[in-house]
Design an enzyme around this catalytic site. Structure first.
Site, PDB file in Angstrom:
ATOM      1  N   GLU A 143      34.861  43.106  43.194  1.00  0.00           N
ATOM      2  CA  GLU A 143      36.411  41.911  43.919  1.00  0.00           C
ATOM      3  C   GLU A 143      36.680  41.622  44.988  1.00  0.00           C
ATOM      4  O   GLU A 143      36.717  40.354  45.261  1.00  0.00           O
ATOM      5  CB  GLU A 143      37.015  42.318  42.841  1.00  0.00           C
ATOM      6  CG  GLU A 143      38.690  41.486  42.395  1.00  0.00           C
ATOM      7  CD  GLU A 143      39.489  41.781  42.222  1.00  0.00           C
ATOM      8  OE1 GLU A 143      40.506  42.550  42.114  1.00  0.00           O
ATOM      9  OE2 GLU A 143      38.949  42.834  40.587  1.00  0.00           O
ATOM     10  N   ASP A 144      36.782  42.558  45.608  1.00  0.00           N
ATOM     11  CA  ASP A 144      37.175  43.172  47.455  1.00  0.00           C
ATOM     12  C   ASP A 144      36.213  42.693  47.849  1.00  0.00           C
ATOM     13  O   ASP A 144      36.490  42.313  49.245  1.00  0.00           O
ATOM     14  CB  ASP A 144      38.139  43.685  47.565  1.00  0.00           C
ATOM     15  CG  ASP A 144      38.834  44.228  46.804  1.00  0.00           C
ATOM     16  OD1 ASP A 144      39.700  42.820  45.926  1.00  0.00           O
ATOM     17  OD2 ASP A 144      40.165  44.926  46.477  1.00  0.00           O
TER      18      ASP A 144
END
Length: 185
Positions: free
Chosen positions: A64-65
């Protein structure tokens, strides 16, 4: 012993992948502190009996990051770990409000492994509101986050009474930190 060596390799990978990421709080602490806190909560909640889940906790924000491919996670740490990380990853192509809505909606359908990581993640995030809030977050924004986190956790309950108690304590601390002291007259 091999499992815990792999946990350390996952911690090293997480530290490298998130090296430039910082927490939102005023201290701007390394993001790795969050990943370690989540992994520690998971290890405590499982009594150290599930090293793969601890690895997934360390890597829970990698896709996600940082855009780490799930295939890389699978190759380095196994398919089970990669599947859990994928399960707890938000779809960043959606706007923030939709991602938040889906977290609430999907929480009850998550696997037990994903629920444990989500509980630990929300606990860590709410603790940060209590003890190291972002200076850019108004009181309203912090309260809104706490209320949303409580809705997500409602769908995770029944998974880990100990971890749920940790979350509840974090909420109490965060709400107390935002309360206006009463005057003593």
């Amino acid at each position: 012993m091999k499992d815990w060596t792999t946990v350390l390799k996952a911690a090293d990978a997480a530290a490298r992948w998130h090296v430039h990421q910082r927490r939102k709080g005023a201290a701007q602490e390394p993001y790795m502190n969050h990943l370690l806190e989540v992994a520690s909560l998971v290890a405590d909640a499982t009594h150290g009996q599930d090293p793969e889940l601890v690895i997934a906790a360390l890597l829970h924000d990698a896709i996600e990051d940082q855009g780490v491919p799930s295939e890389l996670i699978a190759r380095e740490f196994g398919n089970k770990v990669a599947e859990i990380v994928v399960e707890v990853t938000d779809d960043k192509s959606l706007d923030k409000a939709e991602r938040k809505r889906l977290q609430v909606e999907h929480a009850p359908q998550k696997s037990n492994a994903a629920k444990i990581i989500k509980l630990a993640d929300k606990t860590s995030n709410v603790r940060a509101i209590a003890f190291a809030p972002s200076p850019d977050w108004s009181v309203k924004r912090r309260l809104d986050y706490i209320d949303w986190a409580k809705k997500v956790v409602q769908g995770l309950r029944g998974t880990s009474p100990w971890l749920e108690a940790q979350f509840d304590r974090a909420v109490e601390d965060a709400e107390r930190s935002l309360a206006v002291p009463r005057s003593r007259t």
